[in-house]
Design a protein around this motif. Sequence first.
Motif, PDB file in Angstrom:
ATOM      1  N   LYS A 274      -1.835   4.646  15.101  1.00 27.23           N
ATOM      2  CA  LYS A 274      -1.153   3.971  16.208  1.00 27.23           C
ATOM      3  C   LYS A 274      -1.123   2.454  16.049  1.00 27.23           C
ATOM      4  O   LYS A 274      -0.303   1.783  16.677  1.00 27.23           O
ATOM      5  CB  LYS A 274      -1.807   4.342  17.530  1.00 27.23           C
ATOM      6  CG  LYS A 274      -3.249   3.900  17.688  1.00 27.23           C
ATOM      7  CD  LYS A 274      -3.816   4.386  19.021  1.00 27.23           C
ATOM      8  CE  LYS A 274      -5.282   4.014  19.186  1.00 27.23           C
ATOM      9  NZ  LYS A 274      -5.830   4.549  20.471  1.00 27.23           N
TER      10      LYS A 274
ATOM     11  N   GLU B 299      -1.652  10.164  16.571  1.00 26.42           N
ATOM     12  CA  GLU B 299      -1.709   8.708  16.572  1.00 26.42           C
ATOM     13  C   GLU B 299      -3.117   8.147  16.419  1.00 26.42           C
ATOM     14  O   GLU B 299      -3.297   6.990  16.045  1.00 26.42           O
ATOM     15  CB  GLU B 299      -1.092   8.167  17.866  1.00 26.42           C
ATOM     16  CG  GLU B 299      -1.821   8.583  19.131  1.00 26.42           C
ATOM     17  CD  GLU B 299      -1.133   8.129  20.406  1.00 26.42           C
ATOM     18  OE1 GLU B 299       0.002   7.630  20.314  1.00 26.42           O
ATOM     19  OE2 GLU B 299      -1.736   8.272  21.493  1.00 26.42           O
TER      20      GLU B 299
ATOM     21  N   VAL C  32       4.792  10.517  14.458  1.00 27.27           N
ATOM     22  CA  VAL C  32       3.498  10.367  15.117  1.00 27.27           C
ATOM     23  C   VAL C  32       3.576  10.968  16.522  1.00 27.27           C
ATOM     24  O   VAL C  32       4.539  10.718  17.259  1.00 27.27           O
ATOM     25  CB  VAL C  32       3.099   8.883  15.206  1.00 27.27           C
ATOM     26  CG1 VAL C  32       1.702   8.760  15.823  1.00 27.27           C
ATOM     27  CG2 VAL C  32       3.128   8.243  13.817  1.00 27.27           C
TER      28      VAL C  32
END
Length: 324
Positions: A209, A287, A308
């Motif tokens: 992320k 993520e 993701v």
Amino acid sequence: MSDPSSSSTHNDPLIDSARRTLSTQAQALASLASRVSDEFPKAVRMILASQGRTIICGMGKSGLIGKKIAATLASTGTPSFFLHPGEAFHGDLGMIQAQDTLILISYSGETEELMRLLPSLKDFGNPSIAMVGNMESTLAKHCDCVLDISVDRETCPNNLAPTTSTTMTTAMGDALAVALMECRDFQPQDFARFHPGGSLGRKLLTRVKDLMHKDDLPVCTSNTTLKDAISVMTHGRMGVVLIQDGDTLLGIFTDGDLRRAMLKDSEGMIHKTMASLMTASPKTINENVMIVQAEEQMLRDKITLLVVVDDAQKVSGILEIYDR
């Protein structure tokens, strides 16, 4: 065609010198490995049992290598620092705490600055490990554990400058560090905690992320035509479009898919929809996964892009990694 530079260096005495030095040191290392005794595990267990730090002390070249050993230990899970014997004699002995373990390095085992410290160190009562080339030396006789780093002779042509012996000292320090890492099950993530500023630290501490694209993602529906999908792909500048039905990911369509599609039916393909062209059930990654794991997956699957998703399996971004 032969390399003209190779013939000029083939008989270069400097190359012969380098090879002789390296071969001699390699042989000395092999000899050192064969002589590892029960004193080595004893030293490792002494350090593991310590509730304090591992303090390295040495003079001259031994001191320089001692600094390296202390740095290696500290960065691999063993709290450690270097104590200069001269400074120790003038007040820095106060840095030693009752729970600390000492590693005293002196190839001769008779280094004057260490000999001057011995009475104080014996009085303190800290566990002590000697790294010496003379197992009958004063230092060896006054330490709780003795590691043999002796060599037949230095690589120095005069047998004077510490060369082979310093290599043995460094290698023994590395052997201690590795054994301690294995005993502590020291993992890459642990290493990264102590190296946050380095590229390895950043790599091992970074999550997907942190690097993914999450804004203005190129998204279309299964009914989007190839013509319109190309427009979305161009605007997104990632060479991909995500095909979604609301929050549900149906598939992806990449620039590679586009080229393959056009080769099959360049005339009628432009009006087909993503439903018939997309790659269904694309590879995804959570993520919160570490970036190093994502890179391993991409390398294994021979891809440079991953969709993701969050914990609810909703798309949260796109991860691209081209330089691995």
